[in-house]
Motif scaffolding. Structure first.
Motif, PDB file in Angstrom:
ATOM      1  N   SER A 167       7.997  10.763  -8.588  1.00  0.00           N
ATOM      2  CA  SER A 167       6.875  11.065  -7.231  1.00  0.00           C
ATOM      3  C   SER A 167       7.919  10.023  -6.143  1.00  0.00           C
ATOM      4  CB  SER A 167       5.699   8.922  -7.715  1.00  0.00           C
ATOM      5  OG  SER A 167       6.176   8.374  -7.834  1.00  0.00           O
ATOM      6  N   VAL A 168       7.047  10.344  -4.885  1.00  0.00           N
ATOM      7  CA  VAL A 168       7.671  10.296  -3.548  1.00  0.00           C
ATOM      8  C   VAL A 168       6.812   9.247  -2.455  1.00  0.00           C
ATOM      9  CG1 VAL A 168       8.310  10.638  -1.815  1.00  0.00           C
ATOM     10  CG2 VAL A 168       8.773  13.101  -3.375  1.00  0.00           C
ATOM     11  N   ASP A 169       6.806   8.027  -3.249  1.00  0.00           N
ATOM     12  CA  ASP A 169       6.351   6.864  -2.972  1.00  0.00           C
ATOM     13  C   ASP A 169       6.659   6.232  -1.186  1.00  0.00           C
ATOM     14  OD1 ASP A 169       5.133   7.215  -5.180  1.00  0.00           O
ATOM     15  OD2 ASP A 169       6.521   5.189  -5.557  1.00  0.00           O
ATOM     16  N   ALA A 170       5.320   6.674  -0.654  1.00  0.00           N
ATOM     17  CA  ALA A 170       5.401   5.950   1.096  1.00  0.00           C
ATOM     18  C   ALA A 170       4.799   4.273   1.420  1.00  0.00           C
ATOM     19  CB  ALA A 170       4.723   6.994   1.805  1.00  0.00           C
ATOM     20  N   VAL A 171       5.226   3.903   0.790  1.00  0.00           N
ATOM     21  CA  VAL A 171       5.611   2.837   1.223  1.00  0.00           C
ATOM     22  C   VAL A 171       5.197   1.545   2.302  1.00  0.00           C
ATOM     23  CG1 VAL A 171       5.839   0.145  -0.003  1.00  0.00           C
ATOM     24  CG2 VAL A 171       6.297   2.092  -1.678  1.00  0.00           C
ATOM     25  N   ARG A 172       3.842   0.168   2.338  1.00  0.00           N
ATOM     26  CA  ARG A 172       3.905  -0.195   3.509  1.00  0.00           C
ATOM     27  C   ARG A 172       3.615  -1.684   2.659  1.00  0.00           C
ATOM     28  NH1 ARG A 172      -1.123   2.307   5.325  1.00  0.00           N
ATOM     29  NH2 ARG A 172      -1.416   2.652   2.960  1.00  0.00           N
ATOM     30  N   ARG A 175       0.843  -1.326  -0.113  1.00  0.00           N
ATOM     31  CA  ARG A 175      -0.311   0.058  -0.106  1.00  0.00           C
ATOM     32  C   ARG A 175       1.122   1.244   0.027  1.00  0.00           C
ATOM     33  NH1 ARG A 175      -3.841  -1.923   5.274  1.00  0.00           N
ATOM     34  NH2 ARG A 175      -1.560  -2.712   4.906  1.00  0.00           N
ATOM     35  N   SER A 176       0.809   2.020  -1.263  1.00  0.00           N
ATOM     36  CA  SER A 176       1.282   2.877  -0.963  1.00  0.00           C
ATOM     37  C   SER A 176       1.293   4.074  -0.968  1.00  0.00           C
ATOM     38  CB  SER A 176       2.343   3.065  -2.412  1.00  0.00           C
ATOM     39  OG  SER A 176       3.196   2.135  -2.523  1.00  0.00           O
ATOM     40  N   ALA A 177       1.484   5.318  -0.359  1.00  0.00           N
ATOM     41  CA  ALA A 177       0.482   6.786  -0.838  1.00  0.00           C
ATOM     42  C   ALA A 177       1.880   7.563  -1.559  1.00  0.00           C
ATOM     43  CB  ALA A 177       0.937   7.590   0.516  1.00  0.00           C
ATOM     44  N   ARG A 178       1.368   8.189  -2.710  1.00  0.00           N
ATOM     45  CA  ARG A 178       1.975   8.395  -3.859  1.00  0.00           C
ATOM     46  C   ARG A 178       1.913  10.408  -4.600  1.00  0.00           C
ATOM     47  NH1 ARG A 178       3.100   5.625  -9.122  1.00  0.00           N
ATOM     48  NH2 ARG A 178       5.054   4.236  -7.832  1.00  0.00           N
ATOM     49  N   ASP A 179       3.136  10.601  -3.845  1.00  0.00           N
ATOM     50  CA  ASP A 179       2.586  12.178  -4.253  1.00  0.00           C
ATOM     51  C   ASP A 179       3.549  12.500  -5.166  1.00  0.00           C
ATOM     52  OD1 ASP A 179       3.114  15.039  -4.405  1.00  0.00           O
ATOM     53  OD2 ASP A 179       4.604  14.740  -2.422  1.00  0.00           O
TER      54      ASP A 179
END
Length: 499
Positions: free
Chosen positions: A135-140, A115-119
């Motif tokens: 993109s800057v991806d915060a990945v879980r 699950r990623s929050a993609r900026d």
């Protein structure tokens, strides 16, 4: 229906500082903020992670602008072919077929959820044309198989716009490095997730360099097995030269089993060779006719219009058969068959537990040349026989047999090259040239046979057969040219150094 696109991207490590200013990158006029998208992807693989081992990813993703099923194959540095299919609960059959050579009878199961929050930002030029997406991806990451764990990280991803110049990625990377950003140590999010969430277990041992004669032969066989498996998806998609390349890999392996029978027990490899012959034949059904059609049409193009009598081009095209885009249903059926999958399993088995004979443990510098020289001796006998025969069917057959043995010698020398070096490499090159010369002769034989058949059909239909006779005569002359060149070529070959 699946769609394919070439994806060219690079990934970078990131920290809480986020994305550096990229307005200074050459060609970038503006960095457009596209907002944040929530992506949820489940990755599928076999329990023993066969797709991941081949750097292939298969996922079902929701969120973002391209929700659906995505299958990615590596095609080079920074590049992958991404095949997309619409979102559905079950894996689309079109994608399932493309991984069958890897998966075979194993079940595809969920292995990782990301699950990623993609900026997302767009890099555009002065004309507002997209250059790249950043993109800057915060990945879980969550391992979905037993004993797995979780992991979190942030990364920067730069994907080149469709049709963009790959050198633009170098410019972006230069700016990122200047800001202290470094390339990711993992080739993909999945690779990192599998590594960081895996249950603790010992890694694979080091790969040893080939030492014995058996090591070198098995390395060559393994390369052909890998080629067959890797080419399977390309053949299904009718990629250029894929059928020919897979067919060559089957021939190389089958030839190696025969040439190196003192190293690999032929009571084990001969049945596999029979199946490889079957596969090569199936791959050649469409290919041989396609090549011959191209030859005949090219020859017809060289004939002045005033010498073309009747619908020759139409009749040749009809003989060749109009094949729709994509691999034929017959060929895909072959690749989906239990017989083909069993062949792949048998290749894996012979590599996992090779049927080595006593000579396999000996010095490759002494053992491999014996096999190569033995194959060359067979070529020599057939060429000498052909040179003694008068032009005609018997000579045609002898030249064809010489061509097959030339190919076998070439592959034997090719397999021995890592151990023997320049002598084997030179012989490989020489045998390839001879193979091409003899192959031109055989192509002429097959072209003449086809022209005779087409001429008979045209005559029965009340058409003028003059042009078929003209083409036949030209093919006959091409064969005569090869036969005239052969003595000199053979003299040069036998006068040179051997392995």
């Amino acid at each position: 229906m699946a769609d394919t696109k070439r994806e060219i991207e690079r990934k970078y490590e990131s920290d809480e500082s986020g994305l550096p200013d990229l307005t200074g990158v050459a060609g970038v006029a503006d960095v457009v903020d596209k907002g944040v998208a929530e992506l949820d992807a489940t990755y599928y693989d076999t329990a023993d992670e066969r797709l991941a081992a081949a750097s292939i990813t298969l996922r079902r993703r929701t969120g973002g602008s391209d929700a659906g099923w995505h299958l990615k194959f590596p095609v080079g540095p920074d590049a992958r072919d991404e095949i997309q299919a619409p979102l559905s609960d079950d894996l689309p059959p079109a994608l399932a077929g493309l991984v069958r050579s890897r998966v075979r009878d194993a079940e595809l199961v969920p292995v990782v959820r990301l699950r990623s929050a993609r900026d997302l930002r767009d890099l555009v030029n002065a004309d507002r044309r997209l250059l790249a997406e950043v993109s800057v991806d915060a990945v879980r990451a969550e391992r979905l198989t037993a004993g797995g764990g979780t992991a979190q990280w942030t990364e920067i991803e730069v994907e080149l716009a469709d049709g963009g110049d790959p050198e633009f990625l170098d410019k972006v990377e230069k700016r990122l490095r200047k800001a202290g950003v470094r390339p990711s140590k993992s080739a993909s999010k999945l690779a990192r997730a599998l590594k960081e969430t895996a249950p603790t277990k010992p890694g694979p041992g080091p790969v040893e360099d080939p030492e014995t004669a058996g090591d070198h032969v098995l390395a060559y066989v393994r390369a052909q097995r890998d080629a067959i498996v890797e080419l399977d998806p390309a053949v299904r998609q009718d990629a250029e030269d894929s059928v020919h390349s897979m067919r060559v890999a089957t021939r190389r392996m089958r030839s190696t089993f025969k040439s190196y029978g003192k190293i690999l027990d032929r009571t084990v490899t001969d049945p596999i060779g029979d199946e490889l012959k079957w596969l090569a034949g199936e791959l050649g059904v469409d290919r041989d006719r396609e090549v011959l059609n191209e030859r005949l049409m090219a020859a017809l193009d060289e004939v002045p219009d005033t010498l073309v009598s009747g619908p020759v081009a139409d009749r040749v095209s009809k003989w060749a058969g109009d094949r729709p885009g994509g691999a034929s249903g017959r060929l895909i059926g072959v690749l989906d068959s239990h017989r083909y999958l069993a062949l792949l399993d048998s290749l894996d088995a012979v590599l996992a537990d090779p049927p080595l004979r006593k000579a396999a443990g000996k010095d490759p510098g002494k053992t491999l040349p014996k096999a190569v020289r033995k194959d060359f001796g067979k070529v020599s006998a057939l060429v000498e026989q052909a040179l003694e025969l008068e032009p005609g069917t018997d000579r045609d057959v002898a030249i064809h047999e010489a061509r097959k043995k030339t190919k076998r010698t070439r592959y034997a020398a090719e397999a021995a090259t890592p151990a023997l070096g320049k002598p084997a490499k030179d012989l490989t090159k020489t045998m390839k040239s001879l193979q091409n010369l003899l192959g031109e002769h055989q192509d002429s034989v097959m072209a003449r046979q086809t022209l005779r058949e087409l001429s008979a059909v045209a005559h029965a239909a009340g058409e003028n057969a003059f042009t078929y006779g003209l083409l036949y005569g030209r093919e006959e002359q091409r064969a005569a040219t090869v036969e005239a060149e052969l003595p000199g070529t053979w003299k040069k070959i036998t006068g040179g150094p051997m392995v």
